[in-house]
Enzyme design. Structure first.
Site, PDB file in Angstrom:
ATOM      1  N   ASN A 102       0.835  -1.222   0.000  1.00 46.30           N
ATOM      2  CA  ASN A 102       0.000   0.000   0.000  1.00 46.30           C
ATOM      3  C   ASN A 102       0.861   1.261   0.000  1.00 46.30           C
ATOM      4  O   ASN A 102       0.417   2.339  -0.389  1.00 46.30           O
ATOM      5  CB  ASN A 102      -0.878   0.095   1.260  1.00 46.30           C
ATOM      6  CG  ASN A 102      -1.832  -1.077   1.443  1.00 46.30           C
ATOM      7  OD1 ASN A 102      -2.128  -1.459   2.554  1.00 46.30           O
ATOM      8  ND2 ASN A 102      -2.321  -1.636   0.349  1.00 46.30           N
ATOM      9  N   LEU A 103       2.105   1.133   0.498  1.00 41.61           N
ATOM     10  CA  LEU A 103       2.856   2.327   0.898  1.00 41.61           C
ATOM     11  C   LEU A 103       3.238   3.252  -0.255  1.00 41.61           C
ATOM     12  O   LEU A 103       3.432   4.442  -0.044  1.00 41.61           O
ATOM     13  CB  LEU A 103       4.129   1.920   1.666  1.00 41.61           C
ATOM     14  CG  LEU A 103       3.908   1.100   2.947  1.00 41.61           C
ATOM     15  CD1 LEU A 103       5.228   0.735   3.582  1.00 41.61           C
ATOM     16  CD2 LEU A 103       3.039   1.841   3.944  1.00 41.61           C
ATOM     17  N   LYS A 118      -6.128   0.199   9.173  1.00 38.17           N
ATOM     18  CA  LYS A 118      -5.964   1.445   8.409  1.00 38.17           C
ATOM     19  C   LYS A 118      -6.640   2.637   9.099  1.00 38.17           C
ATOM     20  O   LYS A 118      -6.125   3.755   9.050  1.00 38.17           O
ATOM     21  CB  LYS A 118      -6.534   1.287   7.002  1.00 38.17           C
ATOM     22  CG  LYS A 118      -5.613   0.531   6.076  1.00 38.17           C
ATOM     23  CD  LYS A 118      -6.121   0.589   4.649  1.00 38.17           C
ATOM     24  CE  LYS A 118      -5.133  -0.148   3.751  1.00 38.17           C
ATOM     25  NZ  LYS A 118      -5.583  -0.168   2.352  1.00 38.17           N
ATOM     26  N   ASN A 163     -14.207  -0.930  -5.010  1.00 36.38           N
ATOM     27  CA  ASN A 163     -14.988  -1.975  -5.673  1.00 36.38           C
ATOM     28  C   ASN A 163     -16.407  -1.498  -5.969  1.00 36.38           C
ATOM     29  O   ASN A 163     -16.932  -0.594  -5.323  1.00 36.38           O
ATOM     30  CB  ASN A 163     -15.021  -3.235  -4.804  1.00 36.38           C
ATOM     31  CG  ASN A 163     -15.796  -3.005  -3.534  1.00 36.38           C
ATOM     32  OD1 ASN A 163     -17.023  -3.135  -3.522  1.00 36.38           O
ATOM     33  ND2 ASN A 163     -15.133  -2.617  -2.456  1.00 36.38           N
ATOM     34  N   CYS A 203     -27.200  10.773 -10.274  1.00 34.18           N
ATOM     35  CA  CYS A 203     -26.501   9.920  -9.318  1.00 34.18           C
ATOM     36  C   CYS A 203     -25.667   8.887 -10.084  1.00 34.18           C
ATOM     37  O   CYS A 203     -25.725   8.819 -11.309  1.00 34.18           O
ATOM     38  CB  CYS A 203     -27.484   9.263  -8.346  1.00 34.18           C
ATOM     39  SG  CYS A 203     -28.346   7.816  -8.999  1.00 34.18           S
ATOM     40  N   CYS A 220      -6.650  -2.452  -8.339  1.00 33.96           N
ATOM     41  CA  CYS A 220      -5.239  -2.062  -8.228  1.00 33.96           C
ATOM     42  C   CYS A 220      -4.348  -3.261  -7.958  1.00 33.96           C
ATOM     43  O   CYS A 220      -3.192  -3.294  -8.368  1.00 33.96           O
ATOM     44  CB  CYS A 220      -5.070  -1.017  -7.130  1.00 33.96           C
ATOM     45  SG  CYS A 220      -5.898   0.515  -7.535  1.00 33.96           S
ATOM     46  N   CYS A 387       1.918 -19.565 -11.372  1.00 34.14           N
ATOM     47  CA  CYS A 387       1.589 -18.146 -11.550  1.00 34.14           C
ATOM     48  C   CYS A 387       1.679 -17.471 -10.182  1.00 34.14           C
ATOM     49  O   CYS A 387       2.266 -18.021  -9.249  1.00 34.14           O
ATOM     50  CB  CYS A 387       0.198 -17.984 -12.160  1.00 34.14           C
ATOM     51  SG  CYS A 387      -1.111 -18.517 -11.061  1.00 34.14           S
TER      52      CYS A 387
HETATM   53 ZN   LIG Z   1     -29.968   8.390 -10.543  1.00 33.94          ZN
END
Ligand SMILES: [Zn+2]
Length: 434
Positions: A102-103, A118, A163, A203, A220, A387
């Site tokens: 995260n840093l 956090k 998300n 909205c 990310c 992987c």
């Molecule tokens: Zn709306």
């Protein structure tokens, strides 16, 4: 008066005095919010001398409360600027802990705070910036059950989440509760900014009545992000929140700002003035219920944690310990690392070769692979795909097994459970985790 009666009487007096004290404290706190102290004036003078802010604007900031949902790439810069600007109350929502990856972009979290919640790490750092600001922490994952109670306490809401599920929950709750929503997002070199549900504006659902298919939405963790992009967008979120609080005339509503960090280009797209017909934002508050299954609606989870896939039979998989054994026993072995070329360059096992998942069954790589087996192996080797986490390697096994020419050249085709992360955990702790 006997002793017992005297004690009862004194206790009642103490209760009454305590009540009076708490009422007076509350009144004093409210009064403090409405007045600027001389240290406020010194501290905020550079923004107060702007006619758009002035003493009135500074008082509004002091009396206001902003909720920041997500103390990550966007929540760090936005909370720092809002705390420093003198917003009276800042709420932080996050359930996650600070991790070393995260840093590079979450500058509120110090290196020493890895492993800390956090919200706690964020509160500690923000208090260093401005000890007068009240920081309220919500150590929870925002969901359909708690969103109304949390959002209701604040004047302006910042969506700094990572998300789609959380974005829809925040949007619907803000519409229901009549709260302006400053929405930001950042991935790779790109960022976006918009203000929703402000002075009758559109909205988030007006723009996105249906969620994008989950496979097209990156995050990310898997797609990557360059640090300054969430920095730019988070700072702009703080700017729009300040403008909303001081009632600036040019808040970015009914517009979408798109930032291309690669080209250093900002584009502003007009979203039109009308709400979408039938959208949730055209309904009255009491008719809006935050009770749908948001994860099912979006087809994804309310966090950026990677889902572990289970595509293969147990017999088609080996553990990292089994892989280590095959290597040390000199068993004929061909290990294919199916990650992207740049990830392979970052770190790889010395005995592996790199063919990206999407290249596995192309004519070029298929013929190269068979040529390699023909020239380098006396006995048919065990072919093992690996992987990052053991998801793509399963897809690789499925792809490789479609190649009949290859099948006749190898002893078996398997993948490694948990991939390189598991290798790092159980075999070589010096192998980097990312
Ligand atoms: Zn709306």
């Amino acid at each position: 008066m006997d002793k017992d009666t005297e004690i009862l009487q004194l206790t009642a007096e103490i209760v009454a005095l305590n009540e009076e004290l708490s009422q007076k404290t509350k009144l004093l706190e409210d009064k403090k919010k409405k007045f600027l102290t001389s240290s406020d004036i010194s501290r905020f003078s550079r923004q107060m001398i702007l006619p758009e802010v002035g003493a009135e604007g500074q008082k509004k900031l002091k009396a206001s409360s902003v909720l920041i949902i997500g103390v990550g790439g966007l929540g760090c810069p936005s909370s720092m600027y809002l705390t420093s600007a003198g917003v009276g109350t800042i709420g932080l929502v996050d359930y996650d802990i600070v991790e070393v990856n995260n840093l590079h972009r979450q500058l509120l979290h110090a290196q020493n705070n890895c492993g800390m919640k956090k919200v706690i790490s964020g509160k500690l750092s923000l208090k260093h910036l401005n000890e007068d600001v009240r920081i309220i922490t919500h150590d929870v994952q925002l969901d359909a059950n708690n969103s109304v109670e949390i959002i209701d306490k604040y004047d302006v809401i910042l969506d700094a989440s990572d998300n789609l599920v959380t974005r829809y929950i925040i949007n619907d709750t803000c519409v229901k509760m009549g709260k302006p929503l400053v929405s930001g997002s950042a991935i790779q070199f790109d960022g976006q900014l918009a203000v929703y549900n402000y002075k009758g504006s559109v909205c988030f659902r007006c723009l996105h009545p249906k969620p994008q298919p989950p496979e097209t939405v990156g995050n990310c963790s898997s797609a990557g992000v360059i640090g300054p992009v969430p920095g730019v967008i988070g700072v702009l979120q703080a700017m729009e929140a300040i403008k909303i609080i001081i009632d600036h005339p040019n808040v970015l509503f009914n517009n979408l700002l798109i930032y291309d960090g690669g080209d250093c280009d900002f584009k502003r797209i007009k979203l039109g003035n009308g709400k979408r017909e039938g959208c949730i934002c055209t309904k009255s508050s009491e008719k809006i219920l935050i009770n749908m299954d948001y994860e099912e609606f979006c087809g994804s989870k309310a966090n950026d944690k990677i889902k572990i896939l289970n595509l293969l039979e147990d017999s088609e998989r080996i553990s990292v310990k089994e892989l280590k054994k095959l290597v040390s026993e000199n068993t004929p072995l061909l290990v294919i690392d199916v990650r992207k070329n740049n990830e392979y360059e970052m770190c790889h096992l010395p005995f592996s070769i790199n063919i990206q998942l999407e290249d596995l069954n192309t004519d070029l790589f298929s013929s190269r692979l068979i040529e390699k087996i023909n020239t380098c192996y006396k006995k048919a080797p065990n072919l093992v795909a690996i992987c990052r986490r053991g998801n793509d390697s399963q897809k690789a096994v499925i792809e490789l097994k479609k190649n009949t020419a290859l099948l006749s050249k190898v002893n078996c085709i398997k993948d490694v459970i948990g991939g390189l992360q598991e290798w790092s955990k159980k075999i070589d702790t010096n192998f980097p985790v990312y």
